[in-house]
Design a protein around this motif. Structure first.
Motif, PDB file in Angstrom:
ATOM      1  N   LYS A   1     -49.046  11.003 -40.465  1.00 11.15           N
ATOM      2  CA  LYS A   1     -47.681  10.501 -40.541  1.00 11.15           C
ATOM      3  C   LYS A   1     -46.705  11.633 -40.803  1.00 11.15           C
ATOM      4  N   VAL A   2     -45.628  11.627 -40.060  1.00  8.38           N
ATOM      5  CA  VAL A   2     -44.601  12.651 -40.218  1.00  8.38           C
ATOM      6  C   VAL A   2     -43.678  12.247 -41.351  1.00  8.38           C
ATOM      7  N   THR A   3     -43.319  13.222 -42.178  1.00  5.90           N
ATOM      8  CA  THR A   3     -42.428  12.916 -43.275  1.00  5.90           C
ATOM      9  C   THR A   3     -41.027  12.649 -42.764  1.00  5.90           C
ATOM     10  N   GLU A   4     -40.162  12.136 -43.649  1.00  8.17           N
ATOM     11  CA  GLU A   4     -38.811  11.794 -43.257  1.00  8.17           C
ATOM     12  C   GLU A   4     -37.843  12.953 -43.455  1.00  8.17           C
ATOM     13  N   SER A   5     -38.373  14.193 -43.453  1.00  8.74           N
ATOM     14  CA  SER A   5     -37.491  15.357 -43.563  1.00  8.74           C
ATOM     15  C   SER A   5     -36.695  15.521 -42.279  1.00  8.74           C
ATOM     16  N   LYS A   6     -35.661  16.324 -42.342  1.00 12.52           N
ATOM     17  CA  LYS A   6     -34.768  16.504 -41.204  1.00 12.52           C
ATOM     18  C   LYS A   6     -35.491  17.173 -40.052  1.00 12.52           C
ATOM     19  N   ASP A   7     -35.526  16.559 -38.895  1.00 13.57           N
ATOM     20  CA  ASP A   7     -36.200  17.107 -37.732  1.00 13.57           C
ATOM     21  C   ASP A   7     -35.191  17.886 -36.896  1.00 13.57           C
ATOM     22  N   VAL A   8     -35.168  19.209 -37.101  1.00 12.83           N
ATOM     23  CA  VAL A   8     -34.185  20.047 -36.422  1.00 12.83           C
ATOM     24  C   VAL A   8     -34.410  20.068 -34.932  1.00 12.83           C
ATOM     25  N   ASP A   9     -35.682  20.164 -34.529  1.00 15.74           N
ATOM     26  CA  ASP A   9     -35.981  20.250 -33.112  1.00 15.74           C
ATOM     27  C   ASP A   9     -35.546  18.983 -32.384  1.00 15.74           C
ATOM     28  N   LYS A  10     -35.779  17.827 -32.989  1.00 15.45           N
ATOM     29  CA  LYS A  10     -35.395  16.561 -32.368  1.00 15.45           C
ATOM     30  C   LYS A  10     -33.883  16.454 -32.258  1.00 15.45           C
ATOM     31  N   GLU A  11     -33.177  16.870 -33.311  1.00 13.62           N
ATOM     32  CA  GLU A  11     -31.717  16.768 -33.283  1.00 13.62           C
ATOM     33  C   GLU A  11     -31.116  17.702 -32.242  1.00 13.62           C
ATOM     34  N   SER A  12     -31.692  18.908 -32.106  1.00 11.58           N
ATOM     35  CA  SER A  12     -31.149  19.839 -31.120  1.00 11.58           C
ATOM     36  C   SER A  12     -31.415  19.355 -29.701  1.00 11.58           C
ATOM     37  N   LYS A  13     -32.495  18.571 -29.494  1.00 11.69           N
ATOM     38  CA  LYS A  13     -32.738  17.999 -28.177  1.00 11.69           C
ATOM     39  C   LYS A  13     -31.690  16.935 -27.856  1.00 11.69           C
ATOM     40  N   LEU A  14     -31.368  16.112 -28.867  1.00  9.23           N
ATOM     41  CA  LEU A  14     -30.449  15.011 -28.626  1.00  9.23           C
ATOM     42  C   LEU A  14     -29.021  15.496 -28.450  1.00  9.23           C
TER      43      LEU A  14
ATOM     44  N   TYR B   1     -22.046  22.721 -43.975  1.00  5.83           N
ATOM     45  CA  TYR B   1     -22.916  23.899 -44.080  1.00  5.83           C
ATOM     46  C   TYR B   1     -22.457  24.809 -45.218  1.00  5.83           C
ATOM     47  N   ASN B   2     -21.156  25.099 -45.265  1.00  3.39           N
ATOM     48  CA  ASN B   2     -20.622  25.996 -46.290  1.00  3.39           C
ATOM     49  C   ASN B   2     -20.769  25.410 -47.692  1.00  3.39           C
ATOM     50  N   THR B   3     -20.756  24.088 -47.775  1.00  4.63           N
ATOM     51  CA  THR B   3     -20.948  23.444 -49.079  1.00  4.63           C
ATOM     52  C   THR B   3     -22.387  23.611 -49.571  1.00  4.63           C
ATOM     53  N   LEU B   4     -23.343  23.619 -48.631  1.00  2.00           N
ATOM     54  CA  LEU B   4     -24.749  23.677 -48.987  1.00  2.00           C
ATOM     55  C   LEU B   4     -25.272  25.096 -49.194  1.00  2.00           C
TER      56      LEU B   4
ATOM     57  N   ARG C   1     -28.792  27.232 -36.197  1.00  2.00           N
ATOM     58  CA  ARG C   1     -28.608  27.397 -37.642  1.00  2.00           C
ATOM     59  C   ARG C   1     -27.632  26.353 -38.172  1.00  2.00           C
ATOM     60  N   LEU C   2     -26.583  26.066 -37.424  1.00  2.00           N
ATOM     61  CA  LEU C   2     -25.596  25.079 -37.850  1.00  2.00           C
ATOM     62  C   LEU C   2     -26.219  23.692 -37.914  1.00  2.00           C
ATOM     63  N   VAL C   3     -27.011  23.334 -36.909  1.00  2.00           N
ATOM     64  CA  VAL C   3     -27.646  22.019 -36.873  1.00  2.00           C
ATOM     65  C   VAL C   3     -28.644  21.866 -38.018  1.00  2.00           C
ATOM     66  N   ALA C   4     -29.400  22.953 -38.297  1.00  3.20           N
ATOM     67  CA  ALA C   4     -30.446  22.884 -39.315  1.00  3.20           C
ATOM     68  C   ALA C   4     -29.906  22.956 -40.729  1.00  3.20           C
ATOM     69  N   GLY C   5     -28.748  23.600 -40.903  1.00  5.41           N
ATOM     70  CA  GLY C   5     -28.266  23.850 -42.244  1.00  5.41           C
ATOM     71  C   GLY C   5     -28.740  25.200 -42.747  1.00  5.41           C
ATOM     72  N   PRO C   6     -28.335  25.599 -43.951  1.00 11.64           N
ATOM     73  CA  PRO C   6     -28.627  26.947 -44.437  1.00 11.64           C
ATOM     74  C   PRO C   6     -30.023  27.162 -45.005  1.00 11.64           C
ATOM     75  N   ASP C   7     -30.816  26.120 -45.143  1.00 10.67           N
ATOM     76  CA  ASP C   7     -32.132  26.257 -45.770  1.00 10.67           C
ATOM     77  C   ASP C   7     -33.104  26.945 -44.809  1.00 10.67           C
TER      78      ASP C   7
ATOM     79  N   GLY D   1     -36.227  28.919 -39.652  1.00 11.92           N
ATOM     80  CA  GLY D   1     -36.202  30.367 -39.791  1.00 11.92           C
ATOM     81  C   GLY D   1     -36.349  31.020 -38.432  1.00 11.92           C
ATOM     82  N   PHE D   2     -35.971  32.288 -38.332  1.00 15.27           N
ATOM     83  CA  PHE D   2     -36.088  33.040 -37.089  1.00 15.27           C
ATOM     84  C   PHE D   2     -37.027  34.224 -37.308  1.00 15.27           C
TER      85      PHE D   2
END
Length: 259
Positions: free
Chosen positions: A36-49, A65-68, A186-192, A197-198
């Motif tokens: 089961k996949v956790t409910e964490s933010k799926d960056v790859d899925k969001e960038s596809k959509l 982003y700047n707030t976080l 980076r913007l879609v994923a947030g600063p974490d 990571g790259f």
């Protein structure tokens, strides 16, 4: 283009580049883990959509982003709609790189390069560099900037930029296409950095494309291999000389001290 960097944490800027490149971010796919996949933010899925946002959406995302962000590496939105910000790239190069003549580059555990001659060196693995880029800068431009930062003369086509994503204690790495825009990701994923990571690595083709290397590069590789071979021979000789010495001592003890 300005460069401000150290080996432990490099800073580079692509903001002053005069050329602008327009690409639509292409998507890549992660290998899906079992279970089961956790409910964490799926960056790859969001960038596809979503590969494009309105100016208002971008403004809202930049504010969020700047707030976080916790390291003061904030993003800035210009009146033209272009935004700038920072990305951190980890260097994970397994093969030696060729340094331009007359320049210096640090080698892992072997000091500096001699000025005035092209040499091959192993860059320290795991070192991170911070690049200041714009939303128009592409993966290919980021790779070129990183190589220039280390005065590496190798063909940029030998290298690839990967995105690293953590999910359920598993780390997944996916190659980015040359036209993708890292700052958008980076913007879609947030600063974490744990979310996204790259990493800069060599191209993973399955086989080494020796035709892509110049004669001086190949000679440098041979020189490094010869040095490593000599070190391995010396290590083996020391090892077996030690075994021989211990065996002789054991035989003397069995014979009652007689040689």
């Amino acid at each position: 283009m300005t460069w401000k960097s150290t080996m432990s944490s490099g800073y580079s800027s692509l903001e002053d580049d005069s050329e602008e490149y327009f690409f639509t971010a292409r998507t890549s796919f992660f290998k899906k883990p079992l279970g089961k996949v956790t409910e964490s933010k799926d960056v790859d899925k969001e960038s596809k959509l979503r590969t494009e946002f309105s100016r208002e959406e971008i403004r809202q995302k930049i504010e969020e982003y700047n707030t976080l962000t916790r390291d003061h590496l904030k993003m800035t939105l210009a009146s033209s709609g272009v935004y700038t910000g920072f990305i951190k790239v980890q260097m994970d190069l397994r093969r030696p790189v060729t340094v331009r003549a007359g320049r210096r580059a640090p080698a892992a555990g072997s000091g500096d390069a001699a000025a005035g001659a092209s040499e091959a060196f192993y860059l320290p693995r795991g070192v991170s560099n911070t690049l200041h880029i714009s939303s128009h800068n592409t993966v290919r431009q980021v790779i070129v900037a990183l190589l220039n930062k280390f005065t590496v003369a190798d063909n940029p086509a030998k290298y690839a930029l990967y995105k690293r994503y953590r999910r359920e204690e598993q780390v997944y790495v996916c190659k980015l296409s040359d036209g993708e825009q890292p700052l958008f990701l980076r913007l879609v994923a947030g600063p974490d950095d744990d979310t996204l990571g790259f990493v800069l690595r060599e191209q993973q083709t399955g086989e080494v494309l020796w035709d892509a290397f110049s004669i001086p590069e190949l000679r440098n590789f041979l020189r490094i291999l010869d040095k490593e071979e000599d070190e391995q021979k010396e290590a083996l000789l020391r090892r077996y000389n030690l075994y021989r010495h211990r065996l002789k001592e054991a035989l003397r003890e069995v014979r009652g001290g007689t040689p």
